[in-house]
Write a protein that holds these residues in place. Structure first.
Motif, PDB file in Angstrom:
ATOM      1  N   MET A  74       6.237   6.912   3.403  1.00 28.49           N
ATOM      2  CA  MET A  74       7.166   5.804   3.522  1.00 28.49           C
ATOM      3  C   MET A  74       6.860   4.796   2.424  1.00 28.49           C
ATOM      4  SD  MET A  74       7.852   3.237   6.700  1.00 28.49           S
ATOM      5  CE  MET A  74       9.151   4.198   7.434  1.00 28.49           C
ATOM      6  N   LYS A  75       7.924   4.153   1.909  1.00 27.61           N
ATOM      7  CA  LYS A  75       7.769   3.176   0.833  1.00 27.61           C
ATOM      8  C   LYS A  75       8.215   1.788   1.280  1.00 27.61           C
ATOM      9  CE  LYS A  75       8.277   6.535  -2.807  1.00 27.61           C
ATOM     10  NZ  LYS A  75       7.217   6.414  -3.758  1.00 27.61           N
ATOM     11  N   CYS A  76       7.598   0.788   0.686  1.00 28.75           N
ATOM     12  CA  CYS A  76       7.955  -0.615   0.935  1.00 28.75           C
ATOM     13  C   CYS A  76       9.364  -0.857   0.412  1.00 28.75           C
ATOM     14  CB  CYS A  76       6.953  -1.517   0.231  1.00 28.75           C
ATOM     15  SG  CYS A  76       7.351  -3.278   0.291  1.00 28.75           S
ATOM     16  N   ASP A  77      10.203  -1.511   1.203  1.00 25.68           N
ATOM     17  CA  ASP A  77      11.573  -1.803   0.794  1.00 25.68           C
ATOM     18  C   ASP A  77      11.642  -2.817  -0.351  1.00 25.68           C
ATOM     19  OD1 ASP A  77      12.525  -0.060   2.721  1.00 25.68           O
ATOM     20  OD2 ASP A  77      13.054  -1.638   4.148  1.00 25.68           O
ATOM     21  N   TYR A  78      10.554  -3.525  -0.613  1.00 25.28           N
ATOM     22  CA  TYR A  78      10.565  -4.543  -1.667  1.00 25.28           C
ATOM     23  C   TYR A  78       9.981  -4.007  -2.975  1.00 25.28           C
ATOM     24  CZ  TYR A  78      10.009  -9.052  -3.977  1.00 25.28           C
ATOM     25  OH  TYR A  78      10.083 -10.101  -4.856  1.00 25.28           O
ATOM     26  N   CYS A  79       8.741  -3.502  -2.926  1.00 24.33           N
ATOM     27  CA  CYS A  79       8.066  -3.067  -4.151  1.00 24.33           C
ATOM     28  C   CYS A  79       8.129  -1.553  -4.359  1.00 24.33           C
ATOM     29  CB  CYS A  79       6.619  -3.531  -4.164  1.00 24.33           C
ATOM     30  SG  CYS A  79       5.551  -2.718  -2.945  1.00 24.33           S
ATOM     31  N   HIS A  80       8.590  -0.842  -3.342  1.00 26.26           N
ATOM     32  CA  HIS A  80       8.708   0.614  -3.361  1.00 26.26           C
ATOM     33  C   HIS A  80       7.363   1.318  -3.482  1.00 26.26           C
ATOM     34  CE1 HIS A  80      12.979  -0.007  -3.518  1.00 26.26           C
ATOM     35  NE2 HIS A  80      12.824  -0.780  -4.571  1.00 26.26           N
ATOM     36  N   GLY A  81       6.288   0.585  -3.217  1.00 24.22           N
ATOM     37  CA  GLY A  81       4.968   1.186  -3.196  1.00 24.22           C
ATOM     38  C   GLY A  81       4.786   2.004  -1.924  1.00 24.22           C
ATOM     39  N   GLU A  82       3.946   3.001  -2.005  1.00 23.04           N
ATOM     40  CA  GLU A  82       3.692   3.873  -0.856  1.00 23.04           C
ATOM     41  C   GLU A  82       2.962   3.100   0.245  1.00 23.04           C
ATOM     42  OE1 GLU A  82       4.383   7.262   1.073  1.00 23.04           O
ATOM     43  OE2 GLU A  82       4.896   7.023  -1.042  1.00 23.04           O
ATOM     44  N   ILE A  83       3.442   3.251   1.477  1.00 22.86           N
ATOM     45  CA  ILE A  83       2.812   2.610   2.632  1.00 22.86           C
ATOM     46  C   ILE A  83       2.095   3.692   3.425  1.00 22.86           C
ATOM     47  CG2 ILE A  83       3.170   1.333   4.781  1.00 22.86           C
ATOM     48  CD1 ILE A  83       5.791   0.296   3.575  1.00 22.86           C
ATOM     49  N   HIS A  84       0.811   3.512   3.641  1.00 20.59           N
ATOM     50  CA  HIS A  84       0.038   4.454   4.436  1.00 20.59           C
ATOM     51  C   HIS A  84      -0.040   3.901   5.855  1.00 20.59           C
ATOM     52  CE1 HIS A  84      -0.938   6.601   0.820  1.00 20.59           C
ATOM     53  NE2 HIS A  84      -1.257   5.445   0.262  1.00 20.59           N
ATOM     54  N   GLY A  85       0.659   4.535   6.775  1.00 22.06           N
ATOM     55  CA  GLY A  85       0.777   4.046   8.150  1.00 22.06           C
ATOM     56  C   GLY A  85      -0.534   3.997   8.897  1.00 22.06           C
ATOM     57  N   MET A  86      -0.742   2.905   9.597  1.00 19.48           N
ATOM     58  CA  MET A  86      -1.894   2.725  10.472  1.00 19.48           C
ATOM     59  C   MET A  86      -1.357   2.067  11.735  1.00 19.48           C
ATOM     60  SD  MET A  86      -4.646   1.327   7.704  1.00 19.48           S
ATOM     61  CE  MET A  86      -5.989   1.223   8.857  1.00 19.48           C
ATOM     62  N   LYS A  87      -1.185   2.837  12.800  1.00 19.58           N
ATOM     63  CA  LYS A  87      -0.569   2.318  14.017  1.00 19.58           C
ATOM     64  C   LYS A  87      -1.326   1.132  14.606  1.00 19.58           C
ATOM     65  CE  LYS A  87       1.923   6.378  15.438  1.00 19.58           C
ATOM     66  NZ  LYS A  87       2.168   7.355  16.474  1.00 19.58           N
ATOM     67  N   CYS A  88      -2.649   1.128  14.498  1.00 19.85           N
ATOM     68  CA  CYS A  88      -3.418   0.030  15.078  1.00 19.85           C
ATOM     69  C   CYS A  88      -3.141  -1.298  14.365  1.00 19.85           C
ATOM     70  CB  CYS A  88      -4.909   0.343  15.065  1.00 19.85           C
ATOM     71  SG  CYS A  88      -5.603   0.546  13.416  1.00 19.85           S
ATOM     72  N   LEU A  89      -2.703  -1.250  13.095  1.00 14.78           N
ATOM     73  CA  LEU A  89      -2.393  -2.465  12.337  1.00 14.78           C
ATOM     74  C   LEU A  89      -0.890  -2.690  12.225  1.00 14.78           C
ATOM     75  CD1 LEU A  89      -4.954  -2.138   9.409  1.00 14.78           C
ATOM     76  CD2 LEU A  89      -5.135  -3.561  11.440  1.00 14.78           C
ATOM     77  N   ARG A  90      -0.110  -1.817  12.851  1.00 15.50           N
ATOM     78  CA  ARG A  90       1.353  -1.882  12.807  1.00 15.50           C
ATOM     79  C   ARG A  90       1.884  -1.883  11.375  1.00 15.50           C
ATOM     80  NH1 ARG A  90       2.978  -5.893  17.754  1.00 15.50           N
ATOM     81  NH2 ARG A  90       2.205  -4.537  19.386  1.00 15.50           N
ATOM     82  N   ILE A  91       1.323  -1.000  10.577  1.00 14.12           N
ATOM     83  CA  ILE A  91       1.787  -0.803   9.207  1.00 14.12           C
ATOM     84  C   ILE A  91       2.631   0.456   9.197  1.00 14.12           C
ATOM     85  CG2 ILE A  91       1.083  -0.362   6.819  1.00 14.12           C
ATOM     86  CD1 ILE A  91      -1.505  -1.856   7.461  1.00 14.12           C
ATOM     87  N   PRO A  92       3.804   0.513   8.649  1.00 16.35           N
ATOM     88  CA  PRO A  92       4.444  -0.545   7.885  1.00 16.35           C
ATOM     89  C   PRO A  92       4.926  -1.673   8.788  1.00 16.35           C
ATOM     90  CG  PRO A  92       5.972   1.266   8.158  1.00 16.35           C
ATOM     91  CD  PRO A  92       4.655   1.699   8.745  1.00 16.35           C
TER      92      PRO A  92
END
Length: 54
Positions: free
Chosen positions: A1-19
């Motif tokens: 998944m990529k950030c809608d703003y910078c298009h950088g890759e987001i590495h999901g971490m459910k405990c931190l609610r990322i993205p």
């Protein structure tokens, strides 16, 4: 998944609610751009204007 703003890759971490999902525009953002003012949120100002002043 990529950030809608910078298009950088987001590495999901459910405990931190990322993205991070913006409550105003619904976009998905990385840690750096999670706040509305950091991803140029077009709808956040509409929500702040509708809130009653104390």
């Amino acid at each position: 998944m990529k950030c809608d703003y910078c298009h950088g890759e987001i590495h999901g971490m459910k405990c931190l609610r990322i993205p991070y999902k913006c409550h105003f525009c619904g976009g998905s953002f990385c840690l750096k751009h999670r706040l509305p003012e950091y991803h140029d949120c077009k709808t956040a100002h509409l929500h702040h204007r509708d809130r009653p002043h104390k």
